[in-house]
Design an enzyme around this catalytic site. Structure first.
Site, PDB file in Angstrom:
ATOM      1  N   ARG A  78      29.684  37.186  39.899  1.00 28.87           N
ATOM      2  CA  ARG A  78      30.254  37.983  38.799  1.00 28.87           C
ATOM      3  C   ARG A  78      30.571  37.013  37.664  1.00 28.87           C
ATOM      4  O   ARG A  78      31.357  36.087  37.828  1.00 28.87           O
ATOM      5  CB  ARG A  78      31.494  38.734  39.262  1.00 28.87           C
ATOM      6  CG  ARG A  78      32.145  39.637  38.190  1.00 28.87           C
ATOM      7  CD  ARG A  78      33.250  40.461  38.827  1.00 28.87           C
ATOM      8  NE  ARG A  78      33.912  41.358  37.885  1.00 28.87           N
ATOM      9  CZ  ARG A  78      35.121  41.152  37.363  1.00 28.87           C
ATOM     10  NH1 ARG A  78      35.805  40.048  37.672  1.00 28.87           N
ATOM     11  NH2 ARG A  78      35.658  42.026  36.546  1.00 28.87           N
ATOM     12  N   TYR A 222      45.490  41.506  44.498  1.00 25.57           N
ATOM     13  CA  TYR A 222      46.352  40.317  44.456  1.00 25.57           C
ATOM     14  C   TYR A 222      47.673  40.675  45.135  1.00 25.57           C
ATOM     15  O   TYR A 222      47.655  41.250  46.215  1.00 25.57           O
ATOM     16  CB  TYR A 222      46.502  39.819  43.015  1.00 25.57           C
ATOM     17  CG  TYR A 222      45.204  39.267  42.456  1.00 25.57           C
ATOM     18  CD1 TYR A 222      44.801  37.964  42.734  1.00 25.57           C
ATOM     19  CD2 TYR A 222      44.368  40.059  41.683  1.00 25.57           C
ATOM     20  CE1 TYR A 222      43.596  37.467  42.249  1.00 25.57           C
ATOM     21  CE2 TYR A 222      43.166  39.568  41.183  1.00 25.57           C
ATOM     22  CZ  TYR A 222      42.787  38.272  41.471  1.00 25.57           C
ATOM     23  OH  TYR A 222      41.609  37.780  40.998  1.00 25.57           O
TER      24      TYR A 222
END
Length: 464
Positions: A78, A222
């Site tokens: 990515r 996260y």
């Protein structure tokens, strides 16, 4: 660089919404596309992303990173781009795609300027991100087999996260109206973490906005996802509703209360779901670097974990079939993908093997040749690749045999049925790759063990 949300106070509310699942036929399969909850290639071969994020827009000179990432086993990268509102503009899209293709990785391209829109004053809107993609259309059209367009990174912050739905619907429709046939990737709001469950509630609305039925949603995990239960609950909802999802970014548990990366990796593998870890190098918080200073010889704990650990990239990544000489046109391999350590040497390029080329067979003879190469080697293990090429006449089946000279063994194989007797190895085609037109090729691969030496054997190919 990467902004990680710290959630303080009360526990997150789990929003469980039920929707009637509407099955939309995908548009003509011009490249990577959605089938159910899966990403598949144009030939129908399932493709599961196993890769990392690379901060290209801030480090445009670090082009060796593409080869370094591939050498560790990734099948996807990515790539961070800038639209010019905050970073860039990235006008080297064609070069980036070329680097991905040279290194046999699927390219997920994302505009990073949208990060935290509505909360981050300098952030670009999704509408501005679409303007950027339109400006780069000439470099993108025709690359649908190799490129996924991630319209905007973490496009809404925590202020009025509900605006994400309408902005995303508009962005998807503008991309389609402007002639983009690519697989589109859509990031969640709340800095990508969706802790207010906007994407979780409105996923069907967003997917229905795509006239091509070719959108995959992306969650960034996260500190919101510090427990196994929070991860499993979120992924369960998407699976139950038939919504295609990838984990487009995640970190690792370097402190108590941080992301539970072990569960993320295990759940992604169990569900056949793609993941892309953040990030290769260059973070202002180097704890999230996989390697230091873009040097693969300076791998961090996080890098060791995502590349070499259980359910990591090396153990689970399978290269996209579009990079094979003749990718499968029916069922995918029935044998398991690699499950041991990755190669640490350079990956294969599109150049042909350096061994002797096939000889020309007399007209009408059903013959074949086979070329052997080691794609990567590490202490005690290696990954091998064999290309089988038909002679001057079409063949319906092939068998390749060889004898290892140094006591090597084959532990696992794909795209062929491989058996061993001592040092003697026999590989036979499987159902979908035995028939080859004159001069056509197919490949199979394997993981092996070695101790003391790993010379390449001479191969014999017999066709019928």
């Amino acid at each position: 660089m990467k902004k990680r949300l710290l959630v303080l106070g009360a526990a997150l509310l789990t929003f469980a919404a039920s929707f009637l699942l509407i099955v939309r036929p995908a548009d003509a399969a011009v490249g990577l596309h959605i089938s159910g909850t899966d990403i598949v290639e144009a030939n129908g071969q399932p493709f599961i992303m196993r890769g990392v994020n690379h901060p290209h827009v801030w480090y445009t000179g670090e082009t060796d990173s593409f080869a370094d990432i591939k050498a560790l086993g990734a099948n996807t990268v990515r790539v961070v781009l800038g639209s010019g509102q905050r970073w860039g503009p990235s006008t080297d899209v064609a070069d980036v795609i070329s680097l991905c293709k040279q290194n046999r990785m699927i390219c997920v391209l994302e505009v990073h300027d949208t990060t935290g829109y509505g909360e981050e004053g300098a952030a670009a809107s999704l509408d501005q991100a679409v303007d950027y993609w339109i400006s780069q259309k000439s470099a993108l059209v025709g690359e649908e087999n190799y490129v996924v367009i991630n319209i905007g990174n973490e496009p809404i912050g925590n202020v009025n996260a509900g605006q994400w739905t309408a902005a995303t619907v508009n962005a998807i429709q503008r991309m389609r109206d402007n002639g983009f046939d690519h697989l589109l990737m859509i990031d969640a709001p709340n800095w990508g973490q969706d802790w207010q469950n906007v994407m979780r509630a409105d996923a069907q609305t967003v997917l229905d906005a795509d006239s091509h039925g070719n959108t995959v949603l992306s969650i960034h995990m996260y500190s919101v996802y510090s427990s196994a239960s929070s991860i499993v609950s979120y992924l369960d909802d998407f699976e139950a509703n038939g919504w295609p999802l990838v984990i487009g970014e995640f970190g690792w548990r370097f402190n108590s209360g941080e992301v539970d990366h072990d569960t993320i990796l295990a759940e992604a593998q169990a569900r056949g779901m793609g993941y892309l870890g953040w990030s290769w190098s260059g973070n202002t918080d180097p704890i999230l670097d996989m390697v230091l200073d873009f040097d693969p010889d300076q791998m961090t704990t996080w890098g060791e974990r995502i590349f070499h650990g259980p359910n990591g990239i090396a153990a689970t990544a399978v290269e996209a079939s579009v990079f094979s000489g003749t990718p499968p046109t029916t069922a995918p391999p029935t044998t398991a993908p690699p499950t041991t350590a990755p190669p640490t040497t350079a990956p294969p390029t599109t150049a042909p093997p350096t061994t002797a080329p096939p000889t020309t067979a007399p007209p009408g003879d059903r013959t074949c040749t086979a070329d052997y190469r080691v794609l990567g080697q590490w202490p005690g293990g290696f990954q091998g690749d064999v290309r089988v090429t038909a002679g001057s006449a079409a063949i319906t089946s092939w068998t390749v045999t060889w004898t290892f000279a140094n006591g090597q063994t084959v532990n696992q194989a794909w795209n062929a049925t491989v058996t061993s007797s001592g040092s003697n190895v026999t590989a036979r085609n499987v159902g979908y790759n035995g028939s080859l037109a004159a001069g056509a090729s197919t490949t199979f691969g394997f993981l092996g063990s070695w101790n003391g030496g790993n010379s390449s054997p001479s191969l014999t190919c017999v066709a019928s």
